[in-house]
Design a protein around this motif. Structure first.
Motif, short mmCIF file in Angstrom:
data_model
loop_
_atom_site.label_atom_id
_atom_site.label_comp_id
_atom_site.label_asym_id
_atom_site.label_seq_id
_atom_site.Cartn_x
_atom_site.Cartn_y
_atom_site.Cartn_z
N UNK A 179 -2.09 10.14 -10.26
CA UNK A 179 -1.30 10.71 -11.35
C UNK A 179 -1.85 12.10 -11.68
N UNK A 180 -2.33 12.28 -12.90
CA UNK A 180 -2.83 13.60 -13.28
C UNK A 180 -4.10 13.97 -12.55
N UNK A 181 -4.85 12.98 -12.13
CA UNK A 181 -6.10 13.27 -11.42
C UNK A 181 -5.95 13.32 -9.92
N UNK A 182 -4.76 13.68 -9.44
CA UNK A 182 -4.48 13.65 -8.00
C UNK A 182 -5.33 14.61 -7.19
N UNK A 183 -5.99 15.55 -7.85
CA UNK A 183 -6.82 16.50 -7.12
C UNK A 183 -7.98 15.80 -6.42
N UNK A 184 -8.34 14.58 -6.86
CA UNK A 184 -9.44 13.85 -6.22
C UNK A 184 -9.11 13.48 -4.79
N UNK A 185 -7.83 13.54 -4.41
CA UNK A 185 -7.46 13.20 -3.05
C UNK A 185 -8.00 14.22 -2.05
N UNK A 186 -8.20 15.46 -2.47
CA UNK A 186 -8.71 16.47 -1.55
C UNK A 186 -10.16 16.21 -1.16
N UNK A 187 -11.09 15.96 -2.09
CA UNK A 187 -12.45 15.61 -1.65
C UNK A 187 -12.49 14.28 -0.90
#
Length: 414
Positions: A179-187
């Motif tokens: 959801x809003x924390x989707x940036x964690x998918x990159x690491x």
């Protein structure tokens, strides 16, 4: 993401279903070569380092990452999520391992019935493979005289990896990474890519990390790179366009890099991106004329898990030519997939009706509802000589029909 060109393309569900069937056919096709000649990994020359089945598996995992992330976004209940995954993966798997152990095994084993039924590995084959961890490939005395005696059903080796991907979606979803924390998918993707580069799994090589519960860690990491790419493409579908030209360019880049020694090591990272982005893009650009025929390709999972037992049986019967095996095994595996779909998968999928997201609570129809109406002073009676206002007569004409609401349906996850 809505399907681009809705009037031109089929529903994405249909595209995913067709692509999964093509992938299952490619896997069965590729297995026909090592089944006859174990030293031959693929249908293509070994010097090319390309496997159509391996490319299909990368596409499988990317599509799963995309669709399973979509399933979580539709319903973020952890227990309903897990039950949906169990209903999809487990019943067809249990069916094939039980038939292999309790029907095929006794008919083809070189052991006596007493030795076969008294061997704990006969029962362990069902228990271990039904749990997925650890896998058990061998049945006592079964297919031991075939050219490929190493597994009664090697096709199921990817199912523990698929299940691991489901658990990744669950964990990432619970911490808000879809959801809003989707940036964690990159690491997360970077971590898997680094691990993949270190372990070095590739076509025909399972890497240097060994196995965990009979599951090769190197291959699992390589396929999970594609799985996370699918998750990322779904989470950023509002920013990442799906362009067929880009998909074709990525496949071309993969081929060029594979045959160019200076940049050949980069193919391990280009392959999951090309297969994943390409499969998801083609699913959203599937020809509309094929929409409505997807019921014929739903048996892809059954075809996938039944492919190798069918091939082993034909080989046991004396088939020693890969191309003859293709002609015989592909339609037979598809027929087994149809049986699995109609007798096992479709009935168990109907149980999902009990796992629907609960509707918003409605008022009890037996409860009286009272409404407070404000008091309004009555209007004075009209004067007897007062002239009534003229009301314009308006002809009532029917308006344009109101289109029915379009209800979306959940992807049929493989």
């Amino acid at each position: 993401m809505s399907s681009p060109g809705a009037k031109t393309y089929a529903k994405p569900d249909a595209g995913f279903a067709w692509l999964r069937m093509f992938g299952a056919i490619l896997v069965v096709f590729e297995h026909c070569f090592p089944i006859i000649e174990p030293s031959r990994i693929t249908s293509l020359p070994s010097s090319w380092n390309i496997s159509l089945g391996y490319f299909a598996l990368m596409a499988f995992f990317a599509m799963s990452g995309y669709q399973i992330a979509d399933s979580w976004q539709r319903d973020s209940s952890w227990w309903r999520y897990l039950l949906k995954r169990v209903l999809r993966i487990w019943p067809p798997l249990l069916f094939v391992v039980m038939v292999t152990a309790f029907v095929i095994g006794p008919l083809v084993t070189v052991l006596s019935p007493r030795e076969y039924w008294g061997n704990p590995d006969t029962w362990g084959y069902v228990v271990h493979n039904a749990m997925l961890y650890p896998l058990q490939h061998l049945l006592p005395g079964v297919f031991t005289e075939n050219p490929y005696p190493y597994s009664a059903n090697g096709s199921i080796w990817t199912l523990p990896m698929e299940t691991t991907g489901y658990l990744i979606v669950l964990v990432i979803g619970l911490v808000g990474g879809l959801a809003r924390g989707r940036i964690v998918l990159f690491p997360l993707l970077l971590a898997f890519m680094v691990a993949d580069g270190i372990i070095g799994a590739s076509v025909g090589f399972q890497g240097d990390a060994g196995t965990l519960f009979s599951v090769p860690l190197g291959s699992m990491v390589a396929f999970l790179v594609a799985f996370v790419i699918g998750m990322l493409l779904h989470s950023y579908r509002d920013l990442i366009p799906l362009r067929p030209a880009v998909a074709y360019a990525l496949v071309a880049l993969y081929l060029v890099a594979n045959f160019t020694p200076p940049i050949e090591p980069a193919t391990r990272f280009i392959l999951p991106l090309a297969a994943g982005y390409g499969a998801i893009t083609w699913a959203y650009h599937w020809p509309r004329r094929l929409d409505g025929y997807d019921q014929w390709v739903y048996p892809s999972y059954g075809m996938y898990v039944w492919g190798m037992p069918v091939q082993q049986l034909y080989t046991l019967a004396g088939v020693r030519n890969s191309y003859l095996l293709i002609v015989l095994a592909v339609p037979t595996a598809y027929a087994c997939g149809v049986v699995s779909w109609r007798l096992i998968e479709r009935p168990t999928q109907k149980l999902r009706i009990y796992l629907r997201v609960p509707d918003k609570p409605m008022a009890d129809p037996d409860t009286e509802i009272t409404q407070v109406i404000p008091a309004v002073p009555p209007a004075p009676p009209p004067h007897p000589r007062a002239r009534r206002p003229q009301v314009a007569r308006v002809e009532s004409r029917p308006g344009p029909p109101v289109p029915p609401l379009a209800h979306g349906r959940e992807h049929r996850n493989w």
